[in-house]
Design a protein around this motif. Structure first.
Motif, PDB file in Angstrom:
ATOM      1  N   THR A 117       0.825  -1.212   0.000  1.00 14.83           N
ATOM      2  CA  THR A 117       0.000   0.000   0.000  1.00 14.83           C
ATOM      3  C   THR A 117       0.860   1.263   0.000  1.00 14.83           C
ATOM      4  OG1 THR A 117      -0.212  -0.243   2.408  1.00 14.83           O
ATOM      5  CG2 THR A 117      -2.031  -1.036   1.062  1.00 14.83           C
ATOM      6  N   GLN A 149      -8.840  -6.747   1.770  1.00 11.95           N
ATOM      7  CA  GLN A 149      -9.577  -5.820   2.626  1.00 11.95           C
ATOM      8  C   GLN A 149      -8.637  -5.039   3.540  1.00 11.95           C
ATOM      9  OE1 GLN A 149     -12.857  -7.610   4.714  1.00 11.95           O
ATOM     10  NE2 GLN A 149     -13.979  -8.090   2.849  1.00 11.95           N
ATOM     11  N   GLN A 152      -7.098  -2.314   1.603  1.00 12.63           N
ATOM     12  CA  GLN A 152      -8.071  -1.241   1.414  1.00 12.63           C
ATOM     13  C   GLN A 152      -8.086  -0.315   2.628  1.00 12.63           C
ATOM     14  OE1 GLN A 152     -12.067  -2.579   0.734  1.00 12.63           O
ATOM     15  NE2 GLN A 152     -12.899  -0.512   0.616  1.00 12.63           N
ATOM     16  N   ASN A 156      -6.794   3.642   2.573  1.00 15.66           N
ATOM     17  CA  ASN A 156      -7.705   4.695   3.026  1.00 15.66           C
ATOM     18  C   ASN A 156      -7.055   5.556   4.103  1.00 15.66           C
ATOM     19  OD1 ASN A 156     -10.110   6.002   4.397  1.00 15.66           O
ATOM     20  ND2 ASN A 156     -11.144   4.864   2.787  1.00 15.66           N
TER      21      ASN A 156
END
Length: 250
Positions: A117, A149, A152, A156
């Motif tokens: 990420t 997930q 994610q 965020n």
């Protein structure tokens, strides 16, 4: 008589508390019902918007590929491209909020998920002159999680931190073995950005609430909260206006 008055006062206080609790429960049930109805409507609308939006994005990409960066229309096309992509992200959030998928659990490497990420947002970190620091314990155990997930959630939180530091700053991501029971991994994403007003902290994970004052639709953190809860964990936030924010997952 004194004792009787004291008992009556206690009963009145108890009645007032029960009435308040009943009103709060009623509001929660109304809100829950509204969210269910809203979920059905938004899912339907999101599907309807996806098709025309995809056509607009396709034609925009085609025109951009043929346009010269020096041409009069190039900048306008770039804005259309950016805004349609933003609309696409909003639709994806609405769909995910309305119809969340169940977690597909598997042994997951936290360091690998964080590294992946971080790479996704490297360009934005560079553009906004944000210094990063990764403090990740060695030999962290694999955890049972849905890697997609979790990524994610991390994306965020990282994007929120970047948005909070428009003029640069420091971003720190920590991952350490949790010593308290039950054992696991504790993660923290900390920035030195604008911070969140104290009045907003209690509502930060509520659906459709955004502390960004007009930016976003307020579903990102709500989705993160639901994902972490579905994994048996908890996400919390600490913040001071002007000094930064820290999101903790454990």
């Amino acid at each position: 008589l004194t004792e009787r008055k004291r008992v009556e006062e206690v009963l009145r206080d108890s009645e007032a508390k029960l009435r308040k609790q009943a009103q709060e429960l009623e509001q929660q049930l109304i809100a829950s019902g509204r969210l269910v109805s809203l979920g059905v409507v938004t899912a339907s609308m999101a599907h309807e918007f996806n098709n025309p939006l995809g056509i607009v994005m396709g034609f925009t990409q085609e025109l951009l590929s043929e346009a010269s960066p020096e041409s009069r229309n190039f900048q306008a096309l770039k804005i259309i491209d950016e805004e349609t992509r933003r609309c696409q992200r909003i639709i994806q959030e609405l769909l995910q909020f309305a119809r969340p998928r169940s977690a597909d659990l598997s042994p997951t490497d936290i360091k690998q998920a964080i590294d992946k990420t971080m790479n996704m947002v490297t360009n934005r970190l560079y553009k906004q002159r944000i210094e990063t620091s990764l403090v990740i314990d060695k030999d962290l155990p694999l955890i049972s999680a849905d890697p997609q997930q979790l990524e994610q959630v991390f994306v965020n939180l990282l994007l929120n931190a970047i948005d909070a530091m428009p003029n640069g700053g420091n971003l720190t991501v920590k991952a350490a073995l949790k010593t308290a029971s039950p054992p696991g991994v504790a993660i923290a994403v900390t920035d030195t950005g604008n911070g969140i007003d104290e009045a907003d902290l209690g509502r930060i994970f509520q659906p459709f609430f955004s502390a960004k004052k007009g930016k976003g639709i307020g579903l990102g953190l709500s989705i993160c909260d639901r994902i972490i809860q579905n994994h048996g964990g908890k996400i919390s936030v600490e913040s001071k206006p002007g000094k930064g924010t820290s999101f903790k997952i454990q």
